[in-house]
Design a protein around this motif. Sequence first.
Motif, PDB file in Angstrom:
ATOM      1  N   ILE A   9     -34.340  28.453   0.686  1.00 12.54           N
ATOM      2  CA  ILE A   9     -34.860  27.279   1.374  1.00 12.54           C
ATOM      3  C   ILE A   9     -33.673  26.441   1.826  1.00 12.54           C
ATOM      4  O   ILE A   9     -32.845  26.025   1.002  1.00 12.54           O
ATOM      5  N   VAL A  10     -33.574  26.207   3.127  1.00  9.60           N
ATOM      6  CA  VAL A  10     -32.487  25.399   3.681  1.00  9.60           C
ATOM      7  C   VAL A  10     -32.925  23.946   3.706  1.00  9.60           C
ATOM      8  O   VAL A  10     -33.942  23.610   4.317  1.00  9.60           O
ATOM      9  N   VAL A  11     -32.157  23.107   3.006  1.00 10.42           N
ATOM     10  CA  VAL A  11     -32.429  21.673   2.926  1.00 10.42           C
ATOM     11  C   VAL A  11     -31.184  20.912   3.352  1.00 10.42           C
ATOM     12  O   VAL A  11     -30.118  21.498   3.521  1.00 10.42           O
ATOM     13  N   GLU A  12     -31.330  19.603   3.484  1.00  9.55           N
ATOM     14  CA  GLU A  12     -30.208  18.799   3.969  1.00  9.55           C
ATOM     15  C   GLU A  12     -29.194  18.436   2.892  1.00  9.55           C
ATOM     16  O   GLU A  12     -28.007  18.351   3.172  1.00  9.55           O
ATOM     17  N   GLY A  13     -29.647  18.162   1.664  1.00  8.49           N
ATOM     18  CA  GLY A  13     -28.692  17.702   0.665  1.00  8.49           C
ATOM     19  C   GLY A  13     -29.118  17.955  -0.762  1.00  8.49           C
ATOM     20  O   GLY A  13     -30.166  18.557  -1.043  1.00  8.49           O
ATOM     21  N   LYS A  14     -28.282  17.455  -1.689  1.00  6.87           N
ATOM     22  CA  LYS A  14     -28.484  17.683  -3.128  1.00  6.87           C
ATOM     23  C   LYS A  14     -29.809  17.115  -3.631  1.00  6.87           C
ATOM     24  O   LYS A  14     -30.475  17.727  -4.472  1.00  6.87           O
ATOM     25  N   ARG A  22     -37.742  21.002  -8.615  1.00  2.00           N
ATOM     26  CA  ARG A  22     -38.745  20.331  -9.438  1.00  2.00           C
ATOM     27  C   ARG A  22     -40.149  20.887  -9.113  1.00  2.00           C
ATOM     28  O   ARG A  22     -40.996  20.971  -9.980  1.00  2.00           O
ATOM     29  N   ALA A  23     -40.357  21.270  -7.864  1.00  2.00           N
ATOM     30  CA  ALA A  23     -41.689  21.675  -7.400  1.00  2.00           C
ATOM     31  C   ALA A  23     -41.929  23.184  -7.431  1.00  2.00           C
ATOM     32  O   ALA A  23     -43.059  23.622  -7.638  1.00  2.00           O
ATOM     33  N   VAL A  24     -40.889  23.974  -7.184  1.00  2.00           N
ATOM     34  CA  VAL A  24     -41.030  25.432  -7.089  1.00  2.00           C
ATOM     35  C   VAL A  24     -39.806  26.122  -7.679  1.00  2.00           C
ATOM     36  O   VAL A  24     -38.768  25.497  -7.884  1.00  2.00           O
ATOM     37  N   ASP A  25     -39.937  27.416  -7.897  1.00  2.00           N
ATOM     38  CA  ASP A  25     -38.816  28.241  -8.333  1.00  2.00           C
ATOM     39  C   ASP A  25     -38.216  28.860  -7.073  1.00  2.00           C
ATOM     40  O   ASP A  25     -38.820  29.762  -6.480  1.00  2.00           O
ATOM     41  N   ALA A  26     -37.062  28.336  -6.651  1.00  2.00           N
ATOM     42  CA  ALA A  26     -36.442  28.810  -5.406  1.00  2.00           C
ATOM     43  C   ALA A  26     -34.960  28.505  -5.393  1.00  2.00           C
ATOM     44  O   ALA A  26     -34.483  27.628  -6.114  1.00  2.00           O
ATOM     45  N   ASP A  27     -34.244  29.229  -4.566  1.00  2.00           N
ATOM     46  CA  ASP A  27     -32.826  28.962  -4.317  1.00  2.00           C
ATOM     47  C   ASP A  27     -32.713  28.193  -3.018  1.00  2.00           C
ATOM     48  O   ASP A  27     -33.496  28.414  -2.088  1.00  2.00           O
ATOM     49  N   THR A  28     -31.739  27.292  -2.946  1.00  2.00           N
ATOM     50  CA  THR A  28     -31.561  26.484  -1.736  1.00  2.00           C
ATOM     51  C   THR A  28     -30.159  26.657  -1.166  1.00  2.00           C
ATOM     52  O   THR A  28     -29.233  27.054  -1.870  1.00  2.00           O
ATOM     53  N   ILE A  29     -30.070  26.333   0.102  1.00  2.00           N
ATOM     54  CA  ILE A  29     -28.784  26.195   0.796  1.00  2.00           C
ATOM     55  C   ILE A  29     -28.800  24.802   1.391  1.00  2.00           C
ATOM     56  O   ILE A  29     -29.742  24.434   2.082  1.00  2.00           O
ATOM     57  N   GLU A  30     -27.753  24.031   1.119  1.00  2.00           N
ATOM     58  CA  GLU A  30     -27.676  22.661   1.631  1.00  2.00           C
ATOM     59  C   GLU A  30     -26.797  22.615   2.871  1.00  2.00           C
ATOM     60  O   GLU A  30     -25.732  23.218   2.902  1.00  2.00           O
ATOM     61  N   THR A  31     -27.266  21.884   3.882  1.00  2.00           N
ATOM     62  CA  THR A  31     -26.499  21.756   5.124  1.00  2.00           C
ATOM     63  C   THR A  31     -25.528  20.581   5.083  1.00  2.00           C
ATOM     64  O   THR A  31     -24.736  20.424   5.999  1.00  2.00           O
ATOM     65  N   ASN A  32     -25.601  19.754   4.042  1.00  2.43           N
ATOM     66  CA  ASN A  32     -24.834  18.507   3.979  1.00  2.43           C
ATOM     67  C   ASN A  32     -25.203  17.600   5.140  1.00  2.43           C
ATOM     68  O   ASN A  32     -24.349  17.047   5.824  1.00  2.43           O
ATOM     69  N   GLY A  33     -26.501  17.474   5.365  1.00  2.00           N
ATOM     70  CA  GLY A  33     -27.010  16.602   6.419  1.00  2.00           C
ATOM     71  C   GLY A  33     -26.644  17.129   7.789  1.00  2.00           C
ATOM     72  O   GLY A  33     -26.557  18.336   8.017  1.00  2.00           O
ATOM     73  N   GLY A  52     -34.334  36.389   3.537  1.00  2.00           N
ATOM     74  CA  GLY A  52     -35.098  35.526   4.419  1.00  2.00           C
ATOM     75  C   GLY A  52     -34.781  34.064   4.156  1.00  2.00           C
ATOM     76  O   GLY A  52     -34.230  33.713   3.102  1.00  2.00           O
ATOM     77  N   VAL A  53     -35.131  33.207   5.118  1.00  2.00           N
ATOM     78  CA  VAL A  53     -34.806  31.787   5.057  1.00  2.00           C
ATOM     79  C   VAL A  53     -36.014  30.973   5.499  1.00  2.00           C
ATOM     80  O   VAL A  53     -36.698  31.337   6.451  1.00  2.00           O
ATOM     81  N   ILE A  54     -36.246  29.871   4.802  1.00  2.00           N
ATOM     82  CA  ILE A  54     -37.236  28.874   5.205  1.00  2.00           C
ATOM     83  C   ILE A  54     -36.484  27.579   5.455  1.00  2.00           C
ATOM     84  O   ILE A  54     -35.819  27.066   4.550  1.00  2.00           O
ATOM     85  N   VAL A  55     -36.559  27.047   6.665  1.00  2.00           N
ATOM     86  CA  VAL A  55     -35.925  25.774   6.989  1.00  2.00           C
ATOM     87  C   VAL A  55     -36.900  24.663   6.613  1.00  2.00           C
ATOM     88  O   VAL A  55     -38.044  24.647   7.079  1.00  2.00           O
ATOM     89  N   PHE A  56     -36.438  23.731   5.780  1.00  2.00           N
ATOM     90  CA  PHE A  56     -37.298  22.660   5.268  1.00  2.00           C
ATOM     91  C   PHE A  56     -36.508  21.353   5.315  1.00  2.00           C
ATOM     92  O   PHE A  56     -35.986  20.887   4.307  1.00  2.00           O
ATOM     93  N   ARG A  64     -34.821  17.244  12.621  1.00  2.00           N
ATOM     94  CA  ARG A  64     -35.207  18.079  13.773  1.00  2.00           C
ATOM     95  C   ARG A  64     -33.965  18.674  14.442  1.00  2.00           C
ATOM     96  O   ARG A  64     -33.984  19.822  14.888  1.00  2.00           O
ATOM     97  N   ARG A  65     -32.877  17.899  14.496  1.00  2.00           N
ATOM     98  CA  ARG A  65     -31.625  18.374  15.098  1.00  2.00           C
ATOM     99  C   ARG A  65     -31.056  19.550  14.292  1.00  2.00           C
ATOM    100  O   ARG A  65     -30.664  20.571  14.858  1.00  2.00           O
ATOM    101  N   ILE A  66     -31.028  19.405  12.972  1.00  2.00           N
ATOM    102  CA  ILE A  66     -30.526  20.479  12.109  1.00  2.00           C
ATOM    103  C   ILE A  66     -31.395  21.726  12.280  1.00  2.00           C
ATOM    104  O   ILE A  66     -30.886  22.838  12.408  1.00  2.00           O
ATOM    105  N   ARG A  67     -32.706  21.542  12.309  1.00  2.00           N
ATOM    106  CA  ARG A  67     -33.639  22.662  12.492  1.00  2.00           C
ATOM    107  C   ARG A  67     -33.339  23.392  13.809  1.00  2.00           C
ATOM    108  O   ARG A  67     -33.308  24.626  13.859  1.00  2.00           O
TER     109      ARG A  67
END
Length: 189
Positions: A9-14, A22-33, A52-56, A64-67
């Motif tokens: 799951i790609v997220v913006e930050g820590k 906290r919500a799911v069992d998953a690995d993330t990649i942070e974009t640092n905003g 596979g990747v999920i952008v969140f 929206r810009r990062i997406r």
Amino acid sequence: MILKIQEFIVVEGKDDTVAIKRAVDADTIETNGSAINQKTLQRIKHAQQKRGVIVFTDPDYPGRRIRAIIEQHVPNVKHAFLSKEKAIAKNGNGLGVEHASNEAIQKALREVYTPHAYDIEEIITREDLIMANLLGNPQAKARRTRLGEILMIGETNAKQLHKRLQMFQISAEEFGEAVTQLNLEEQHE
């Protein structure tokens, strides 16, 4: 039983990572905003090839810009969306994935969209959008925002809405039901 997500799951930050874990069992990649760089894009490409990747990202302009940057560099990533309403901090000061409830995060990740090729048949036309008062109407922006929430495709401008409806292959039936719900909501305001 906790929801397990195979894809990264790609997220913006820590703070987003903390909320996801906290919500799911998953690995993330942070974009640092908004500071997403080539090294991060390479990690996302590699993750896409492996699991596979999920952008969140957050439901705001930087999100929206990062997406869009990720979509451009890593084709066929999946997308999860939160409405602004579900991403507002309890104290009203802040907007983002990190402020969403576990239930909202789980729901968004259960309703992930997988984009389809752009050369597929157009299901919903620009004329359909005009007839539904989603283009060329004084309330079009507000209606697009609510439609994005109903369909779980995120907030869009007019051009993006047409593209997302096509990309996620929203059926004429799904679109019609969402517009009907939107119209009913407006009648009860």
